[in-house]
Design a protein around this motif. Structure first.
Motif, PDB file in Angstrom:
ATOM      1  N   SER A 349      62.662  44.210  13.339  1.00 51.33           N
ATOM      2  CA  SER A 349      62.377  43.610  12.134  1.00 51.33           C
ATOM      3  C   SER A 349      61.074  44.164  11.558  1.00 51.33           C
ATOM      4  O   SER A 349      60.714  45.415  12.325  1.00 51.33           O
ATOM      5  CB  SER A 349      62.004  42.084  11.990  1.00 51.33           C
ATOM      6  OG  SER A 349      60.419  42.092  12.989  1.00 51.33           O
ATOM      7  N   TYR A 350      60.538  43.930  10.299  1.00 53.34           N
ATOM      8  CA  TYR A 350      59.411  45.040   9.867  1.00 53.34           C
ATOM      9  C   TYR A 350      58.258  43.571   9.682  1.00 53.34           C
ATOM     10  O   TYR A 350      57.718  43.711   8.915  1.00 53.34           O
ATOM     11  CB  TYR A 350      59.938  44.928   8.212  1.00 53.34           C
ATOM     12  CG  TYR A 350      60.938  46.163   8.196  1.00 53.34           C
ATOM     13  CD1 TYR A 350      60.453  47.677   8.121  1.00 53.34           C
ATOM     14  CD2 TYR A 350      62.105  45.830   8.228  1.00 53.34           C
ATOM     15  CE1 TYR A 350      61.335  48.536   8.007  1.00 53.34           C
ATOM     16  CE2 TYR A 350      63.266  46.806   8.214  1.00 53.34           C
ATOM     17  CZ  TYR A 350      62.902  48.376   8.088  1.00 53.34           C
ATOM     18  OH  TYR A 350      63.872  49.289   7.854  1.00 53.34           O
ATOM     19  N   CYS A 351      58.089  42.914  10.619  1.00 51.14           N
ATOM     20  CA  CYS A 351      57.076  41.590  10.713  1.00 51.14           C
ATOM     21  C   CYS A 351      55.992  42.463  10.846  1.00 51.14           C
ATOM     22  O   CYS A 351      55.696  43.418  11.232  1.00 51.14           O
ATOM     23  CB  CYS A 351      57.251  41.053  12.030  1.00 51.14           C
ATOM     24  SG  CYS A 351      56.214  39.813  12.233  1.00 51.14           S
ATOM     25  N   GLN A 352      54.820  42.001   9.896  1.00 48.99           N
ATOM     26  CA  GLN A 352      53.695  42.574   9.810  1.00 48.99           C
ATOM     27  C   GLN A 352      52.659  41.632  10.833  1.00 48.99           C
ATOM     28  O   GLN A 352      51.563  42.445  11.250  1.00 48.99           O
ATOM     29  CB  GLN A 352      52.965  42.554   8.502  1.00 48.99           C
ATOM     30  CG  GLN A 352      53.865  43.168   7.510  1.00 48.99           C
ATOM     31  CD  GLN A 352      53.931  44.692   7.818  1.00 48.99           C
ATOM     32  OE1 GLN A 352      52.964  45.118   7.601  1.00 48.99           O
ATOM     33  NE2 GLN A 352      55.077  45.144   7.795  1.00 48.99           N
ATOM     34  N   LEU A 353      52.990  40.624  11.272  1.00 45.99           N
ATOM     35  CA  LEU A 353      51.991  39.778  11.840  1.00 45.99           C
ATOM     36  C   LEU A 353      52.567  38.572  12.581  1.00 45.99           C
ATOM     37  O   LEU A 353      53.545  38.085  12.298  1.00 45.99           O
ATOM     38  CB  LEU A 353      50.874  39.203  11.036  1.00 45.99           C
ATOM     39  CG  LEU A 353      49.816  38.180  11.447  1.00 45.99           C
ATOM     40  CD1 LEU A 353      48.702  38.794  12.099  1.00 45.99           C
ATOM     41  CD2 LEU A 353      49.128  37.794  10.120  1.00 45.99           C
ATOM     42  N   ILE A 354      52.217  38.257  13.694  1.00 48.56           N
ATOM     43  CA  ILE A 354      52.531  37.111  14.566  1.00 48.56           C
ATOM     44  C   ILE A 354      51.187  36.197  14.634  1.00 48.56           C
ATOM     45  O   ILE A 354      50.062  36.570  14.719  1.00 48.56           O
ATOM     46  CB  ILE A 354      52.931  37.518  15.900  1.00 48.56           C
ATOM     47  CG1 ILE A 354      53.982  38.385  16.109  1.00 48.56           C
ATOM     48  CG2 ILE A 354      53.177  36.167  16.847  1.00 48.56           C
ATOM     49  CD1 ILE A 354      55.268  38.044  15.787  1.00 48.56           C
ATOM     50  N   VAL A 355      51.416  34.737  14.184  1.00 47.66           N
ATOM     51  CA  VAL A 355      50.650  33.885  14.358  1.00 47.66           C
ATOM     52  C   VAL A 355      51.040  32.826  15.453  1.00 47.66           C
ATOM     53  O   VAL A 355      52.223  32.177  15.031  1.00 47.66           O
ATOM     54  CB  VAL A 355      50.310  33.232  13.219  1.00 47.66           C
ATOM     55  CG1 VAL A 355      49.206  32.159  13.210  1.00 47.66           C
ATOM     56  CG2 VAL A 355      50.054  34.149  11.902  1.00 47.66           C
ATOM     57  N   THR A 356      50.440  32.336  16.459  1.00 46.89           N
ATOM     58  CA  THR A 356      50.670  31.309  17.353  1.00 46.89           C
ATOM     59  C   THR A 356      49.786  30.093  17.051  1.00 46.89           C
ATOM     60  O   THR A 356      48.654  30.169  16.913  1.00 46.89           O
ATOM     61  CB  THR A 356      50.828  31.874  18.897  1.00 46.89           C
ATOM     62  OG1 THR A 356      49.152  31.999  19.100  1.00 46.89           O
ATOM     63  CG2 THR A 356      51.319  33.068  18.967  1.00 46.89           C
ATOM     64  N   ILE A 357      50.458  29.015  17.234  1.00 46.66           N
ATOM     65  CA  ILE A 357      49.588  27.877  16.741  1.00 46.66           C
ATOM     66  C   ILE A 357      49.752  26.759  17.852  1.00 46.66           C
ATOM     67  O   ILE A 357      50.887  26.566  18.307  1.00 46.66           O
ATOM     68  CB  ILE A 357      50.057  27.105  15.494  1.00 46.66           C
ATOM     69  CG1 ILE A 357      49.711  27.962  14.309  1.00 46.66           C
ATOM     70  CG2 ILE A 357      49.763  25.727  15.335  1.00 46.66           C
ATOM     71  CD1 ILE A 357      50.221  27.505  12.964  1.00 46.66           C
ATOM     72  N   GLY A 358      48.525  26.128  18.292  1.00 44.95           N
ATOM     73  CA  GLY A 358      48.659  25.319  19.145  1.00 44.95           C
ATOM     74  C   GLY A 358      48.573  25.796  20.779  1.00 44.95           C
ATOM     75  O   GLY A 358      49.300  25.265  21.517  1.00 44.95           O
ATOM     76  N   CYS A 359      47.695  26.601  21.136  1.00 47.40           N
ATOM     77  CA  CYS A 359      47.445  27.043  22.318  1.00 47.40           C
ATOM     78  C   CYS A 359      48.809  27.453  23.177  1.00 47.40           C
ATOM     79  O   CYS A 359      48.865  27.191  24.426  1.00 47.40           O
ATOM     80  CB  CYS A 359      46.734  25.866  23.122  1.00 47.40           C
ATOM     81  SG  CYS A 359      44.983  25.432  22.506  1.00 47.40           S
ATOM     82  N   ILE A 360      49.561  28.206  22.606  1.00 42.28           N
ATOM     83  CA  ILE A 360      50.898  28.522  22.821  1.00 42.28           C
ATOM     84  C   ILE A 360      50.506  29.697  23.916  1.00 42.28           C
ATOM     85  O   ILE A 360      51.289  30.018  24.775  1.00 42.28           O
ATOM     86  CB  ILE A 360      51.704  29.093  21.937  1.00 42.28           C
ATOM     87  CG1 ILE A 360      53.162  29.515  22.427  1.00 42.28           C
ATOM     88  CG2 ILE A 360      51.058  30.413  21.094  1.00 42.28           C
ATOM     89  CD1 ILE A 360      54.054  29.621  21.159  1.00 42.28           C
ATOM     90  N   ASP A 361      49.314  30.388  23.763  1.00 36.13           N
ATOM     91  CA  ASP A 361      49.101  31.398  24.796  1.00 36.13           C
ATOM     92  C   ASP A 361      48.670  31.009  26.140  1.00 36.13           C
ATOM     93  O   ASP A 361      48.433  31.857  27.107  1.00 36.13           O
ATOM     94  CB  ASP A 361      47.741  32.524  24.272  1.00 36.13           C
ATOM     95  CG  ASP A 361      47.722  33.749  24.768  1.00 36.13           C
ATOM     96  OD1 ASP A 361      49.056  34.157  24.747  1.00 36.13           O
ATOM     97  OD2 ASP A 361      46.890  34.320  25.003  1.00 36.13           O
TER      98      ASP A 361
END
Length: 431
Positions: A349-361
């Motif tokens: 893909s040409y994705c520019q940014l990943i945002v993770t929400i809710g302490c997924i890390d």
């Protein structure tokens, strides 16, 4: 917008390049302001209308195309302008708010050219100003629009449609002029065109209808006669009105007019592509195809707050699209079973940014992404008991600011909106 010609009233004024008519506001224009209808003329001249006065068929249409694209973009960014809409029934007409013009021109320069060199003979042609220089010129054709100081302008005590042009108003005008230049310069840079300088004008909206206060707006026209534009920053490749000014009296014939019209039309075509808000039409730019942002939330196997997280992600996606015209946002729940599919998707893909929400890390997804694909990642955690965060109007400003700063690197529209906020609101750190 299709304008009913029966709404067009008497002629208010006529200059060398346009006619301004009264326009009845029938409530379909989205504003309560008094309106005018502007028709651009096919006239072209050089040197304060004193040389090579000719008719260039199609010029009024080209001016309308170019200026409408610029002002439409600036309106979308959030700048207050007089422009409302182009008339689809008349190729050289548009609707605008009725303004009384402030009798000055603002010239914004990145590169020293033209009258600046005459007034500053010690400066070499082509000198580049680190910060754009803004000049005030009083409108006076007989004296070639002489340069004025802020103090002199303040001393005139102009009152325009009830607005006193005092030092505070002049300061705002100077900031706005510089801002407009920087926004246009940024967009032209995406195709390696240097906006050398730019002339703009401001007016005050007629507030005779209702009880609104006088409003300062960017007005008049911005087109190929109001800027210098050099592809690759090369003066020899100039594509602005200067190519016409270079001809001496008597040198202009039909062949010259045809050439100048072709150049103007090419610039108009580029302008409409560059400043269109329909990103699919921007074939000359490397804008954001496919996914631009992927927002990840943990699935039910990882958190009891999965639905809250997903709701927040959906609201964030809607907000970014509505406020910043970001398209191609994907919201996806993530778990171990779909990890490899995600990596494969990101790599293609040409994705520019990943945002993770809710302490997924907690599951180290961010570090996995960082080591698998070179894409920036923002990890966002919040207290799910704060249900107000699920309201799009109450989205965390810090999260939004982080996202739009990253997206602004490749998206000139977002960059322009940030620049406008920085200019007057100071709600974002300067970049």
């Amino acid at each position: 917008m299709d304008i009913n010609q029966s709404l067009i009233g008497d002629l208010i004024s006529e200059g060398k390049t346009k006619q301004v008519y009264h326009l009845k506001n029938d409530g379909t224009f989205g504003t309560n302001d008094s309106l005018v209808y502007v028709k651009n003329k096919d006239n072209i001249s050089a040197g304060d209308n004193s040389r090579n006065r000719r008719i260039m068929l199609g010029k009024g249409r080209i001016t309308c195309e170019t200026s409408s694209a610029i002002f439409g973009y600036l309106n979308a960014v959030g700048l207050d302008t007089a422009f409302i809409a182009r008339d689809r029934n008349c190729d050289n007409g548009f609707v605008a708010k009725h303004c009384q013009m402030i009798p000055i021109e603002l010239v914004i320069r990145r590169i020293a050219m033209g009258t600046y060199l005459k007034l500053n003979p010690d400066v070499s042609e082509g000198y580049r100003f680190l910060t754009p220089l803004v000049e005030i010129h009083i409108k006076d054709d007989a004296n070639h629009d002489p340069l004025w100081s802020v103090d002199r302008l303040v001393g005139e005590q102009f009152v325009i449609n009830g607005l006193s042009v005092d030092r505070d108003v002049i300061d705002r005008i100077l900031k706005l002029a510089k801002l407009v230049y920087e926004i246009l310069e940024r967009v032209w840079h995406t195709i390696d065109y240097q906006l050398v300088d730019l002339k703009v004008e401001f007016g005050v909206v007629d507030n005779s209808i209702g009880d609104t206060k006088p409003r300062l707006v960017l007005a008049d026209i911005i087109d190929n006669e109001t800027w210098r534009l050099w592809p690759s920053g090369d003066k020899k490749q100039m594509v602005d009105k200067q190519i016409y000014r270079e001809y001496s009296e008597g040198q202009v014939d039909d062949q010259v007019i045809d050439y100048v019209r072709t150049v103007f039309q090419n610039v108009s075509d580029l302008t409409q592509q560059l400043f269109s808000l329909e990103k699919k039409s921007k074939k000359c730019l490397k804008y954001l195809p496919k996914e631009s942002i992927i927002i990840l939330t943990a699935d039910e196997s990882h958190t009891t707050s999965s639905e809250d997280n997903h709701c927040l992600a959906q609201n964030l996606s809607k907000y970014l699209h509505n406020e910043y015209n970001i398209s191609g946002i994907t919201v996806q729940k993530i778990g171990d079973h779909c990890w490899q599919q995600l990596v494969d998707k990101l790599s293609q893909s040409y994705c520019q940014l990943i945002v993770t929400i809710g302490c997924i890390d907690n599951d180290n997804y961010s570090s996995k992404i960082a080591t698998s694909v070179a894409i920036p990642v923002i990890d966002y955690c919040y207290d799910v008991n704060h249900n107000s965060l699920l309201d799009p109007k109450l989205l965390d400003k810090n999260l939004v600011n982080q996202i739009i700063k990253i997206m602004a690197i490749n998206d000139q529209f977002i960059w322009s909106k940030i620049k406008l906020r920085q200019c007057f609101d100071s709600t974002l750190d300067d970049n």
